[in-house]
Design a protein around this motif. Structure first.
Motif, PDB file in Angstrom:
ATOM      1  N   UNK A   1       3.309  46.404  89.591  1.00  0.00           N
ATOM      2  CA  UNK A   1       3.534  46.169  88.167  1.00  0.00           C
ATOM      3  C   UNK A   1       3.799  47.503  87.484  1.00  0.00           C
ATOM      4  N   UNK A   2       4.765  47.535  86.613  1.00  0.00           N
ATOM      5  CA  UNK A   2       5.036  48.745  85.869  1.00  0.00           C
ATOM      6  C   UNK A   2       3.850  49.096  84.992  1.00  0.00           C
ATOM      7  N   UNK A   3       3.613  50.388  84.836  1.00  0.00           N
ATOM      8  CA  UNK A   3       2.428  50.842  84.107  1.00  0.00           C
ATOM      9  C   UNK A   3       2.450  50.464  82.629  1.00  0.00           C
ATOM     10  N   UNK A   4       3.624  50.127  82.094  1.00  0.00           N
ATOM     11  CA  UNK A   4       3.668  49.733  80.685  1.00  0.00           C
ATOM     12  C   UNK A   4       3.592  48.221  80.516  1.00  0.00           C
ATOM     13  N   UNK A   5       3.239  47.511  81.609  1.00  0.00           N
ATOM     14  CA  UNK A   5       3.104  46.059  81.529  1.00  0.00           C
ATOM     15  C   UNK A   5       1.722  45.571  81.959  1.00  0.00           C
ATOM     16  N   UNK A   6       0.886  46.451  82.417  1.00  0.00           N
ATOM     17  CA  UNK A   6      -0.458  46.077  82.849  1.00  0.00           C
ATOM     18  C   UNK A   6      -1.455  47.060  82.252  1.00  0.00           C
ATOM     19  N   UNK A   7      -2.394  46.556  81.463  1.00  0.00           N
ATOM     20  CA  UNK A   7      -3.312  47.426  80.724  1.00  0.00           C
ATOM     21  C   UNK A   7      -4.226  48.207  81.667  1.00  0.00           C
ATOM     22  N   UNK A   8      -4.692  47.573  82.747  1.00  0.00           N
ATOM     23  CA  UNK A   8      -5.571  48.265  83.684  1.00  0.00           C
ATOM     24  C   UNK A   8      -4.869  49.459  84.336  1.00  0.00           C
ATOM     25  N   UNK A   9      -3.640  49.232  84.811  1.00  0.00           N
ATOM     26  CA  UNK A   9      -2.901  50.317  85.446  1.00  0.00           C
ATOM     27  C   UNK A   9      -2.541  51.403  84.435  1.00  0.00           C
ATOM     28  N   UNK A  10      -2.119  50.974  83.247  1.00  0.00           N
ATOM     29  CA  UNK A  10      -1.766  51.950  82.207  1.00  0.00           C
ATOM     30  C   UNK A  10      -2.970  52.802  81.842  1.00  0.00           C
TER      31      UNK A  10
END
Length: 255
Positions: free
Chosen positions: A69-78
């Motif tokens: 998942x792109x980092x600007x689409x998943x709050x946990x990864x972002x």
């Protein structure tokens, strides 16, 4: 990991600001507060933490790689990426745009450049973290850090029936009375947990006598958080700001 180990690892690191990308001071202040909550930082900094995401157990690194998942689409990864940058960069400031984009996927109001309430932003973030990371017992790094239970004793004045429901909270929202003199946080705590009687517009439906009554209520903390988030309600129902000065100690707060 004990507090001394944490201090050694993060000593002299993380002295970095966040760019204001259009009235984002509300979000930036919450990011800074949460990243300096060391239980969260240590959790997200340990990429091999085994977590439960949407019911599936996996390491955080596997979660990042598997979902792609792109980092600007998943709050946990972002959050993971932003948090690591804030603790490792030598730059004076970081642009949090990707985290803001991710935040907009769970909080539509944050789209655009309007100012928003910092407390609402905080609750959106930690509620999402908890829901994504909780286990079968509804426990997560969020509930372990901020969670506490409050029991509400509701007493019927006609039949003396007492209801004792309890609820989990992640913050304490304290009403502030209009006052010409300064108050203390301890006074607000006392007022919040003192007995009250419901008025005619908020009658209680008693499970004992099945009548609508002016019940008395009493809130009691039955567990305490490791970290207490306190929200001071500085606006009335009609939007008027309450300017009463609230004093609080830097340590040994009586809750």
């Amino acid at each position: 990991m004990n507090s001394r180990d944490i201090q050694k690892i993060y000593k002299d690191k993380g002295l970095v600001g966040l760019d204001n990308i259009g009235n984002t001071c509300y979000m930036n202040s919450i990011i800074q507060a949460l990243r300096h909550t060391m239980s969260l930082t240590v959790f997200f900094d340990n990429i091999e933490n085994v977590i439960r995401v949407d019911g599936h157990s996996m390491s955080f690194s596997k979660y990042i790689n598997k979902l792609e998942i792109k980092s600007d689409r998943d709050v946990l990864i972002a959050w993971y990426i932003l948090n690591r940058k804030l603790w490792s960069t030598s730059k004076p400031s970081i642009n949090p745009m990707k985290f803001k984009h991710a935040l907009s996927t769970i909080w539509m109001d944050s789209i655009g450049c309007n100012q928003h309430d910092a407390q609402e932003c905080l609750i959106k973030i930690i509620d999402h973290f908890h829901e994504k990371l909780k286990d079968d017992q509804d426990i997560s790094i969020i509930s372990a850090s901020f969670g506490f239970k409050v029991q509400t004793n509701v007493t019927c004045p006609k039949c003396s029936y007492i209801s004792k429901p309890d609820h989990m909270y992640y913050q304490l929202s304290l009403p502030i009375p209009m006052s010409p003199t300064e108050l203390t946080l301890e006074i607000l705590f006392h007022r919040f947990f003192s007995c009250d009687t419901l008025d005619d517009e908020n009658l209680y439906s008693c499970d004992g006598c099945k009548q609508q009554v002016n019940a008395s209520t009493h809130l009691l903390p039955i567990s305490y958080p490791r970290i207490l988030i306190t929200h001071l309600k500085r606006f009335t129902n009609v939007g008027k700001k309450i300017t009463t000065l609230i004093k609080f100690p830097l340590d040994k707060l009586e809750f």
